[in-house]
Motif scaffolding. Sequence first.
Motif, PDB file in Angstrom:
ATOM      1  N   ARG A  31       0.826  -1.315  -0.243  1.00 50.57           N
ATOM      2  CA  ARG A  31       0.187  -0.156  -0.069  1.00 50.57           C
ATOM      3  C   ARG A  31       1.080   1.051  -0.056  1.00 50.57           C
ATOM      4  O   ARG A  31       0.691   1.996  -0.457  1.00 50.57           O
ATOM      5  CB  ARG A  31      -1.064  -0.336   1.569  1.00 50.57           C
ATOM      6  N   ALA A  32       1.808   1.371   1.408  1.00 49.56           N
ATOM      7  CA  ALA A  32       2.482   2.720   0.941  1.00 49.56           C
ATOM      8  C   ALA A  32       3.122   2.343  -0.634  1.00 49.56           C
ATOM      9  O   ALA A  32       3.433   3.820  -0.523  1.00 49.56           O
ATOM     10  CB  ALA A  32       3.851   2.616   2.207  1.00 49.56           C
ATOM     11  N   CYS A  33       3.721   1.833  -0.851  1.00 55.44           N
ATOM     12  CA  CYS A  33       4.666   1.889  -2.087  1.00 55.44           C
ATOM     13  C   CYS A  33       3.549   2.255  -3.801  1.00 55.44           C
ATOM     14  O   CYS A  33       3.996   3.049  -4.543  1.00 55.44           O
ATOM     15  CB  CYS A  33       5.142   0.744  -2.812  1.00 55.44           C
ATOM     16  N   ALA A  34       2.393   1.642  -3.479  1.00 51.24           N
ATOM     17  CA  ALA A  34       0.851   2.257  -4.499  1.00 51.24           C
ATOM     18  C   ALA A  34       1.028   3.647  -4.340  1.00 51.24           C
ATOM     19  O   ALA A  34       1.336   4.269  -4.962  1.00 51.24           O
ATOM     20  CB  ALA A  34       0.378   0.945  -4.881  1.00 51.24           C
ATOM     21  N   ILE A  35       0.635   3.601  -3.262  1.00 51.41           N
ATOM     22  CA  ILE A  35       0.326   5.333  -2.901  1.00 51.41           C
ATOM     23  C   ILE A  35       1.065   7.124  -3.494  1.00 51.41           C
ATOM     24  O   ILE A  35       0.924   6.806  -3.934  1.00 51.41           O
ATOM     25  CB  ILE A  35       0.135   5.907  -1.416  1.00 51.41           C
ATOM     26  N   GLU A  36       2.236   6.193  -2.793  1.00 54.62           N
ATOM     27  CA  GLU A  36       3.601   6.759  -3.148  1.00 54.62           C
ATOM     28  C   GLU A  36       4.329   6.895  -4.693  1.00 54.62           C
ATOM     29  O   GLU A  36       4.649   7.686  -5.283  1.00 54.62           O
ATOM     30  CB  GLU A  36       4.812   6.800  -2.590  1.00 54.62           C
ATOM     31  N   TRP A  37       3.946   5.770  -5.378  1.00 56.81           N
ATOM     32  CA  TRP A  37       4.603   5.156  -6.894  1.00 56.81           C
ATOM     33  C   TRP A  37       3.448   5.903  -7.734  1.00 56.81           C
ATOM     34  O   TRP A  37       3.576   6.367  -9.046  1.00 56.81           O
ATOM     35  CB  TRP A  37       5.089   4.664  -6.682  1.00 56.81           C
TER      36      TRP A  37
END
Length: 349
Positions: free
Chosen positions: A97-103
């Motif tokens: 989730r963190a990677c998807a939100i940031e990228w």
Amino acid sequence: MSLPEFWFLLIAVLFTGYFVLEGFDFGVGMLMPIIGRGDEKKKRTVLNTIGPVWDGNEVWLLTGGGAKVAAFPEWYASLFSGFYLALLLILVGLIARACAIEWRGKINDPRWRTWCDIGIGLGSWIPALAWGLAFANIVHGVKLNERKQIEGNFLELLNPYALLGGLTTLLLFMLHGAMFIALKTGNEVRDDAQRIIRVLFVPTAVVVAAFGIWTQLAHGHGWTWIPLALAVIGLLVAGFAASQGRDGWAFTGTALTIAAATVLLFGSLFPNVLPSTINDAFSLTVDGRDGTKSASSTHYTLVVMSWVAVALVPVVLVYQTWTYWVFRKRLTTDHIPAPIGLPMESAKS
């Protein structure tokens, strides 16, 4: 109050804050593809409601987990011996989730955004379900042997009580997220959120009531009827306020329900931190009462930790309160600019 009891209380407070704040993050992530189906501006509006705060909300988990490691190392070690796969799933979901939100906004390509949306969805659905499974099993008790290791396998964690606990956190976080979207958005996005609230409210109320009553009757104490009653009151307030368009009170109601439900779980668990279903003498307790094994650290360690907590926790609370105040205004699709990420071809090169 002894120092081990103080730290058990503080860990309960930290996880309460985590579930109240990260709960609506999970709900927003679960609802983003539903509200924003076929409309990129709606998706970005929904995602932007948690954009300034989601990573700060995760600090509560880091602090709560760190406090558990330092204050109750036996609890932490035994828990990971039997819950390794469940906690790994939560960790993988949070990372995805963190990677998807940031990228998500880094590349201007529909396929890229679709994959990121999948990451946000899985990273919201999995932890929302798994946290309920984990805490329900902790309260219910596990096969903790005399070596303080949990016997059995992951499938044994999927018992009826735990599955109901997982469904409870899943629905409650989703409803909480819908309340937050309604509070933070306007126009058609808010209308969509209110429609979802009307669909979710009754099944969520039924499941929360069933899990709360089961927990109280099977594991609760006399005083834990109070948080159970507060959880019910919170849901009633949320439902009535939402029907009247009072978004702030509706969100406060679901926040109260989540907080009260967490207090019910920790209150039902005390004085244990990890009950054994094999033999009560094998259980881990806060301070080693009744011949059981104490899970707490040494007195000196708890003293040092207490001074650090007294100094730093107020700073964290003030900072996070200020963050929510700064980003308090509603969002609409009119606030969403055109995508500015690199085209897929440029990103590949």
